[in-house]
Write an enzyme that holds these catalytic residues in place. Structure first.
Site, PDB file in Angstrom:
ATOM      1  N   HIS A 105       8.811   4.303  -0.903  1.00  0.00           N
ATOM      2  CA  HIS A 105       8.488   3.182  -0.010  1.00  0.00           C
ATOM      3  C   HIS A 105       7.006   3.182   0.342  1.00  0.00           C
ATOM      4  O   HIS A 105       6.351   2.132   0.313  1.00  0.00           O
ATOM      5  CB  HIS A 105       9.330   3.273   1.262  1.00  0.00           C
ATOM      6  CG  HIS A 105       8.966   2.265   2.309  1.00  0.00           C
ATOM      7  ND1 HIS A 105       9.520   1.006   2.367  1.00  0.00           N
ATOM      8  CD2 HIS A 105       8.077   2.329   3.335  1.00  0.00           C
ATOM      9  CE1 HIS A 105       8.998   0.346   3.382  1.00  0.00           C
ATOM     10  NE2 HIS A 105       8.118   1.132   3.991  1.00  0.00           N
ATOM     11  N   GLU A 106       6.478   4.350   0.674  1.00  0.00           N
ATOM     12  CA  GLU A 106       5.054   4.434   1.002  1.00  0.00           C
ATOM     13  C   GLU A 106       4.193   4.122  -0.218  1.00  0.00           C
ATOM     14  O   GLU A 106       3.117   3.524  -0.099  1.00  0.00           O
ATOM     15  CB  GLU A 106       4.716   5.819   1.557  1.00  0.00           C
ATOM     16  CG  GLU A 106       5.454   6.178   2.849  1.00  0.00           C
ATOM     17  CD  GLU A 106       5.293   5.128   3.930  1.00  0.00           C
ATOM     18  OE1 GLU A 106       4.231   4.464   3.990  1.00  0.00           O
ATOM     19  OE2 GLU A 106       6.238   4.952   4.719  1.00  0.00           O
ATOM     20  N   HIS A 109       3.557   0.519  -0.492  1.00  0.00           N
ATOM     21  CA  HIS A 109       2.412   0.014   0.269  1.00  0.00           C
ATOM     22  C   HIS A 109       1.106   0.223  -0.495  1.00  0.00           C
ATOM     23  O   HIS A 109       0.211  -0.637  -0.465  1.00  0.00           O
ATOM     24  CB  HIS A 109       2.335   0.721   1.621  1.00  0.00           C
ATOM     25  CG  HIS A 109       3.406   0.317   2.576  1.00  0.00           C
ATOM     26  ND1 HIS A 109       3.715  -0.996   2.843  1.00  0.00           N
ATOM     27  CD2 HIS A 109       4.250   1.060   3.339  1.00  0.00           C
ATOM     28  CE1 HIS A 109       4.699  -1.052   3.731  1.00  0.00           C
ATOM     29  NE2 HIS A 109       5.042   0.187   4.044  1.00  0.00           N
ATOM     30  N   HIS A 113      -1.480  -2.663  -1.725  1.00  0.00           N
ATOM     31  CA  HIS A 113      -2.911  -2.621  -1.470  1.00  0.00           C
ATOM     32  C   HIS A 113      -3.695  -2.826  -2.757  1.00  0.00           C
ATOM     33  O   HIS A 113      -4.671  -3.590  -2.800  1.00  0.00           O
ATOM     34  CB  HIS A 113      -3.276  -1.273  -0.836  1.00  0.00           C
ATOM     35  CG  HIS A 113      -4.692  -1.177  -0.382  1.00  0.00           C
ATOM     36  ND1 HIS A 113      -5.368   0.012  -0.262  1.00  0.00           N
ATOM     37  CD2 HIS A 113      -5.590  -2.145  -0.017  1.00  0.00           C
ATOM     38  CE1 HIS A 113      -6.589  -0.212   0.160  1.00  0.00           C
ATOM     39  NE2 HIS A 113      -6.760  -1.511   0.312  1.00  0.00           N
TER      40      HIS A 113
END
Length: 238
Positions: A105-106, A109, A113
């Site tokens: 999940h991270e 991100h 980006h």
């Protein structure tokens, strides 16, 4: 002072704050219980959260993001300012399907980006305004209560507007988090990091985590509604 009934007696609008608090507590309890349940399910690949993160980042062509270990429980986050993917004690070295899902999940991100995902860019742009708004909202409202003229009304309205930016941040966060989880599940399957039988477990963990953001947004909206109910009639009284 107008509305002394609210300030010195019973405040019926406080029920909105209590509802928001209960929603957040329930969501927080659910994500912890769900994570703890699936933290005992070791992934078939045997990859740790850190190893899964490295593999996902590299498969996406991302080599300038460092995977770091941070203290705490479920304090995982991606920091776009210094391009670090920070994994907590319960995720970094764990081989569970829950830990791998959170790490992925991270990574979602980080990929957002890299690809210039618009909601993420918008959220990042809102952060300074939202933080300032959260800090100034109540001081402006409280100062405004000491004025019965247009000055007081202006300060109160400005305080409510400042708080609205914090609410906006919560709302913009929702698509960012949902999209990161969607990316995570897709990549975990495509990369073979988790099997088809394991993905449903990870989906439950990420769904529970997403509900905490929904709860935070709901609580913020209820607080904003409370402010409008408390001070919306001031203009009519002045």
């Amino acid at each position: 002072m107008p509305y002394s009934y609210y300030y010195w007696g019973f405040d019926p609008t406080y029920i909105l704050v209590l509802i928001g608090a209960v929603i957040c507590l329930v969501a927080s309890a659910r994500v912890k219980s769900t994570y703890n349940k699936y933290a005992s399910y070791r992934s078939m690949s045997g990859m740790t959260g850190a190893q899964a993160a490295e593999r996902i980042l590299h498969s996406a062509g991302i080599y300038d993001v460092s995977v770091q270990h941070v203290s705490g429980n479920l304090t995982d986050h991606y920091n776009p300012s210094n391009k670090t993917l920070n994994l907590s004690d319960s995720v970094y070295g764990s081989t569970s399907v829950a830990a791998v899902g959170v790490a992925a999940h991270e990574c979602g991100h980080a990929i957002q980006h890299q690809q210039g995902y618009v909601p993420l860019a918008l959220r990042s742009a809102i952060v300074p305004v939202a933080n300032l708004g959260s800090t100034l909202a109540w001081p402006l409202i409280l100062i405004g209560l000491f004025f019965t003229s247009n000055t007081g009304t202006f300060l109160i309205d400005l305080g409510i507007l400042c708080f609205s930016f914090a609410v906006l941040f919560q709302l913009v966060t929702l698509p960012v988090e949902f999209n990161a989880s969607h990316r995570a599940l897709r990549i975990l399957g495509e990369q073979g990091i988790l099997s088809d039988s394991e993905l449903p477990y990870t989906r439950k963990v990420l769904k529970a985590a997403a509900l905490t953001y929904v709860a935070s947004a709901a609580a913020s909206i209820l607080q904003l509604l409370r402010l409008v109910l408390l001070f919306g009639g001031r203009r009519r009284d002045d």
